[in-house]
Design a protein around this motif. Structure first.
Motif, PDB file in Angstrom:
ATOM      1  N   SER A 389       0.855  -1.199   0.000  1.00 39.00           N
ATOM      2  CA  SER A 389       0.000   0.000   0.000  1.00 39.00           C
ATOM      3  C   SER A 389       0.890   1.248   0.000  1.00 39.00           C
ATOM      4  O   SER A 389       2.093   1.154   0.273  1.00 39.00           O
ATOM      5  N   TYR A 390       0.283   2.375  -0.281  1.00 36.32           N
ATOM      6  CA  TYR A 390       1.024   3.645  -0.231  1.00 36.32           C
ATOM      7  C   TYR A 390       0.779   4.337   1.091  1.00 36.32           C
ATOM      8  O   TYR A 390      -0.321   4.235   1.662  1.00 36.32           O
ATOM      9  N   GLN A 391       1.784   5.043   1.550  1.00 39.63           N
ATOM     10  CA  GLN A 391       1.667   5.781   2.813  1.00 39.63           C
ATOM     11  C   GLN A 391       0.729   6.972   2.612  1.00 39.63           C
ATOM     12  O   GLN A 391       0.934   7.773   1.685  1.00 39.63           O
ATOM     13  N   LEU A 392      -0.284   7.060   3.451  1.00 43.61           N
ATOM     14  CA  LEU A 392      -1.182   8.224   3.361  1.00 43.61           C
ATOM     15  C   LEU A 392      -0.404   9.472   3.770  1.00 43.61           C
ATOM     16  O   LEU A 392       0.498   9.416   4.609  1.00 43.61           O
ATOM     17  N   LEU A 393      -0.788  10.592   3.193  1.00 46.32           N
ATOM     18  CA  LEU A 393      -0.083  11.848   3.491  1.00 46.32           C
ATOM     19  C   LEU A 393      -0.915  12.660   4.472  1.00 46.32           C
ATOM     20  O   LEU A 393      -2.107  12.379   4.663  1.00 46.32           O
ATOM     21  N   THR A 394      -0.304  13.668   5.053  1.00 45.04           N
ATOM     22  CA  THR A 394      -1.129  14.605   5.822  1.00 45.04           C
ATOM     23  C   THR A 394      -1.428  15.793   4.912  1.00 45.04           C
ATOM     24  O   THR A 394      -0.648  16.118   4.009  1.00 45.04           O
ATOM     25  N   ALA A 395      -2.548  16.447   5.200  1.00 46.88           N
ATOM     26  CA  ALA A 395      -2.898  17.632   4.410  1.00 46.88           C
ATOM     27  C   ALA A 395      -1.812  18.693   4.580  1.00 46.88           C
ATOM     28  O   ALA A 395      -1.480  19.419   3.640  1.00 46.88           O
ATOM     29  N   GLU A 396      -1.237  18.757   5.776  1.00 45.59           N
ATOM     30  CA  GLU A 396      -0.191  19.743   6.019  1.00 45.59           C
ATOM     31  C   GLU A 396       1.017  19.481   5.107  1.00 45.59           C
ATOM     32  O   GLU A 396       1.578  20.407   4.524  1.00 45.59           O
ATOM     33  N   HIS A 397       1.362  18.219   4.968  1.00 47.30           N
ATOM     34  CA  HIS A 397       2.504  17.881   4.112  1.00 47.30           C
ATOM     35  C   HIS A 397       2.253  18.348   2.667  1.00 47.30           C
ATOM     36  O   HIS A 397       3.119  18.970   2.042  1.00 47.30           O
ATOM     37  N   VAL A 398       1.067  18.047   2.150  1.00 45.53           N
ATOM     38  CA  VAL A 398       0.775  18.406   0.750  1.00 45.53           C
ATOM     39  C   VAL A 398       0.691  19.928   0.600  1.00 45.53           C
ATOM     40  O   VAL A 398       1.242  20.510  -0.349  1.00 45.53           O
ATOM     41  N   PHE A 399       0.054  20.561   1.561  1.00 41.60           N
ATOM     42  CA  PHE A 399      -0.099  22.021   1.517  1.00 41.60           C
ATOM     43  C   PHE A 399       1.275  22.681   1.513  1.00 41.60           C
ATOM     44  O   PHE A 399       1.583  23.540   0.676  1.00 41.60           O
ATOM     45  N   ARG A 400       2.132  22.243   2.430  1.00 37.30           N
ATOM     46  CA  ARG A 400       3.475  22.845   2.527  1.00 37.30           C
ATOM     47  C   ARG A 400       4.309  22.533   1.284  1.00 37.30           C
ATOM     48  O   ARG A 400       5.156  23.330   0.886  1.00 37.30           O
ATOM     49  N   ASP A 401       4.080  21.367   0.705  1.00 37.37           N
ATOM     50  CA  ASP A 401       4.822  21.043  -0.512  1.00 37.37           C
ATOM     51  C   ASP A 401       4.453  22.021  -1.633  1.00 37.37           C
ATOM     52  O   ASP A 401       5.316  22.540  -2.343  1.00 37.37           O
ATOM     53  N   TYR A 402       3.157  22.295  -1.777  1.00 40.77           N
ATOM     54  CA  TYR A 402       2.751  23.319  -2.757  1.00 40.77           C
ATOM     55  C   TYR A 402       3.378  24.669  -2.394  1.00 40.77           C
ATOM     56  O   TYR A 402       3.822  25.413  -3.264  1.00 40.77           O
ATOM     57  N   GLN A 403       3.409  24.961  -1.121  1.00 35.25           N
ATOM     58  CA  GLN A 403       3.815  26.310  -0.680  1.00 35.25           C
ATOM     59  C   GLN A 403       5.315  26.572  -0.876  1.00 35.25           C
ATOM     60  O   GLN A 403       5.716  27.679  -1.220  1.00 35.25           O
ATOM     61  N   PHE A 404       6.111  25.531  -0.657  1.00 33.95           N
ATOM     62  CA  PHE A 404       7.560  25.786  -0.597  1.00 33.95           C
ATOM     63  C   PHE A 404       8.392  25.101  -1.674  1.00 33.95           C
ATOM     64  O   PHE A 404       9.581  25.356  -1.781  1.00 33.95           O
ATOM     65  N   SER A 405       7.839  24.212  -2.448  1.00 30.82           N
ATOM     66  CA  SER A 405       8.696  23.455  -3.374  1.00 30.82           C
ATOM     67  C   SER A 405       9.077  24.292  -4.592  1.00 30.82           C
ATOM     68  O   SER A 405       8.396  25.251  -4.957  1.00 30.82           O
ATOM     69  N   THR A 406      10.179  23.897  -5.203  1.00 31.26           N
ATOM     70  CA  THR A 406      10.659  24.557  -6.424  1.00 31.26           C
ATOM     71  C   THR A 406      11.077  23.469  -7.422  1.00 31.26           C
ATOM     72  O   THR A 406      11.131  22.287  -7.072  1.00 31.26           O
ATOM     73  N   GLU A 407      11.372  23.889  -8.625  1.00 33.72           N
ATOM     74  CA  GLU A 407      11.938  23.018  -9.677  1.00 33.72           C
ATOM     75  C   GLU A 407      11.110  21.759  -9.931  1.00 33.72           C
ATOM     76  O   GLU A 407      11.668  20.686 -10.159  1.00 33.72           O
ATOM     77  N   GLN A 408       9.828  21.888  -9.870  1.00 35.26           N
ATOM     78  CA  GLN A 408       8.921  20.752 -10.134  1.00 35.26           C
ATOM     79  C   GLN A 408       9.116  19.598  -9.161  1.00 35.26           C
ATOM     80  O   GLN A 408       8.691  18.466  -9.420  1.00 35.26           O
ATOM     81  N   LYS A 409       9.771  19.873  -8.024  1.00 32.66           N
ATOM     82  CA  LYS A 409      10.010  18.777  -7.065  1.00 32.66           C
ATOM     83  C   LYS A 409       8.756  18.509  -6.239  1.00 32.66           C
ATOM     84  O   LYS A 409       7.968  19.407  -5.966  1.00 32.66           O
ATOM     85  N   ILE A 410       8.629  17.267  -5.818  1.00 32.74           N
ATOM     86  CA  ILE A 410       7.543  16.874  -4.915  1.00 32.74           C
ATOM     87  C   ILE A 410       8.191  16.199  -3.707  1.00 32.74           C
ATOM     88  O   ILE A 410       8.928  15.220  -3.872  1.00 32.74           O
ATOM     89  N   ALA A 411       7.948  16.752  -2.525  1.00 32.35           N
ATOM     90  CA  ALA A 411       8.577  16.182  -1.322  1.00 32.35           C
ATOM     91  C   ALA A 411       7.844  14.909  -0.901  1.00 32.35           C
ATOM     92  O   ALA A 411       6.610  14.891  -0.866  1.00 32.35           O
ATOM     93  N   LEU A 412       8.597  13.858  -0.618  1.00 32.10           N
ATOM     94  CA  LEU A 412       7.977  12.626  -0.112  1.00 32.10           C
ATOM     95  C   LEU A 412       7.789  12.750   1.392  1.00 32.10           C
ATOM     96  O   LEU A 412       8.515  13.506   2.052  1.00 32.10           O
ATOM     97  N   PRO A 413       6.842  12.009   1.949  1.00 32.86           N
ATOM     98  CA  PRO A 413       6.627  12.119   3.403  1.00 32.86           C
ATOM     99  C   PRO A 413       7.806  11.519   4.177  1.00 32.86           C
ATOM    100  O   PRO A 413       8.522  10.665   3.634  1.00 32.86           O
ATOM    101  N   ALA A 414       7.966  11.956   5.403  1.00 32.57           N
ATOM    102  CA  ALA A 414       9.083  11.456   6.223  1.00 32.57           C
ATOM    103  C   ALA A 414       8.854   9.972   6.504  1.00 32.57           C
ATOM    104  O   ALA A 414       7.713   9.527   6.593  1.00 32.57           O
TER     105      ALA A 414
END
Ligand SMILES: Cc1cc2nc3c(=O)[nH]c(=O)nc-3n(C[C@H](O)[C@H](O)[C@H](O)COP(=O)(O)O)c2cc1C
Length: 414
Positions: A389-414
């Protein structure tokens, strides 16, 4: 290199992180998800689709049961014209859902409610009026008018004390739709506070025909931007549909959009209302397992996973309990399709209806897996666990990824 956090959505003096989590009915954009977006300084949406059901689930009310009981006598009747919503109960359900969500709000962001005109409920004007006004009564920060042209919706709220203080916006998919709306809203002396421009890659119903692939969000946003400039109308534009990374969002913000609306990436968060096993279906989806079809009785094309149990299901229409898509004369395209199949197969124990689905029951049971075009990329946003199965994300993780990521990167969860 810019990131979303370098921009702010301005509503008067209020500054917001320019990320809007879009409305996803029925209760897919659950209060918990909207509250997280608001806590993090953005905008979250709840949805008022099938709000009596949502109230029953959240607050243990019995609106659906009571309605089903009241109209039980009609269950075997193919004519559903007699089925009516109790407007008092509809107001109460909306106030429960919106009011309690507002009470729980923390942080500097806002909570809006998504209100679809296509939920005609066998009395389009009366029920829409109640839904809009009850949400305002409940203190909702804003209302996003969706799934329809909403030419009369402002007038339905015009004399409400919060008509000028709540944020009111609309979702459009073309300049033409916006022009029609602006012409009407001019009559009540109020412009929308924001316009969400939804392109053809969005989830849910699409504001395009089956030729949706011929359109693209950037072109539509450009046309609308130019029109507003010429008309000297300063209305924040919020593109939506297929904005999958922070960099995608930045490209719109750099070219003058005020914020972005996103949804698909939040469907696999813990706070999202989909059951966890269905979130896994979204994670695992491949590109060729997603389709746009015409099974929604609303007449709008809808994007969904091909594996949705709603496709081909031949259940008996359950308008006695639901009935949200009954038009002003008590008709729904699913009832017509269902009756046709029953007439064609009089001896069958189970029938299949391929061209339409009973959307109320399907959405209520999470059997219609509506999704955005890029759902097949969700697997790249998380980790595959040893059990497959895939690890569920938190909304905070996805929100912050949109907010702070650059260069088309997507942060994976810890
Ligand atoms: C599961 C799902 C359900 C949705 N339901 C609704 C809805 O009830 N009303 C609406 O206006 N938009 C709905 N949408 C559209 C989103 O609010 C949003 O505008 C759009 O999906 C953004 O594009 P993205 O999903 O590519 O980020 C839905 C989207 C998804 C993914």
């Amino acid at each position: 290199m810019k990131r979303v956090d370098d921009f702010r959505l301005m509503f008067g003096k209020r500054e917001l992180v320019p990320i809007v989590v879009g409305g996803m009915g029925v209760d897919i954009s659950r209060a918990e998800l909207a509250l997280e977006a608001a806590r993090l300084g953005g905008i979250g949406h709840i949805s008022d689709a099938m709000v009596p059901t949502v109230s029953d689930r959240r607050f243990n009310t019995h609106f659906v049961k009571e309605k089903a009981k009241l109209f039980k006598y009609n269950a075997a009747n193919s004519d559903k014209a007699a089925i009516r919503f109790d407007l008092g109960q509809l107001a109460e359900a909306t106030q429960n859902h919106a009011g309690r969500t507002m009470e729980a709000k923390r942080g500097d962001g806002l909570i809006f409610i998504n209100c679809m005109e296509k939920l005609t409920m066998n009395a389009p004007r009366e029920t829409l009026r109640v839904r809009l006004r009850a949400a305002l009564d409940a203190g909702i920060d804003g209302i996003t008018l969706s799934a329809g042209l909403h030419l009369g919706s402002f007038a339905l709220m015009e004399d409400h004390p919060r008509f000028r203080d709540a944020k009111l916006g609309i979702i459009v998919s073309s300049l033409r739709a916006l022009q029609l709306f602006l012409r009407k809203s001019a009559r009540v002396g109020r412009l929308p506070d924001y316009v969400i421009v939804e392109g053809p890659l969005a989830g849910g119903h699409l504001g395009f025909g089956m030729d949706w692939a011929k359109y693209d969000l950037r072109t539509i946003v450009g046309e609308i931007q130019q029109y507003l400039q010429v008309e000297q109308l300063n209305i924040p534009l919020i593109p939506a549909g297929g904005i999958f990374t922070g960099s995608d969002a930045v490209s719109y913000l750099e070219s003058g959009s005020a914020a972005v609306q996103v949804a698909t990436r939040f469907t696999v968060t813990r706070e999202c209302g989909l059951p966890d096993d269905i979130k896994q279906e979204y994670f695992k989806a491949k590109e060729d397992e997603i389709e746009v079809n015409t099974i929604s009785p609303t007449g709008y094309p809808m994007r969904m996973l091909k594996g949705s149990p709603a496709i081909g299901a031949g259940i008996r229409p359950n308008c006695e309990a639901y009935g949200y898509l009954l038009d002003g004369s008590g008709n729904c395209a699913y009832i017509t399709a269902y009756n046709r199949e029953v007439a064609a197969h009089p001896d069958a124990k189970k029938i299949s209806v391929m061209d339409k689905t009973c959307l109320c029951t399907a959405m209520r049971n999470f059997d219609c897996w509506t999704c955005g075009h890029y759902t097949y990329r969700l697997k790249d946003t998380s980790r595959l666990l040893p059990d497959g199965s895939y690890q569920l994300l938190t909304a905070e993780h996805v929100f912050r990824d949109y907010q702070f990521s650059t260069e088309q990167k997507i942060a994976l969860p810890a």
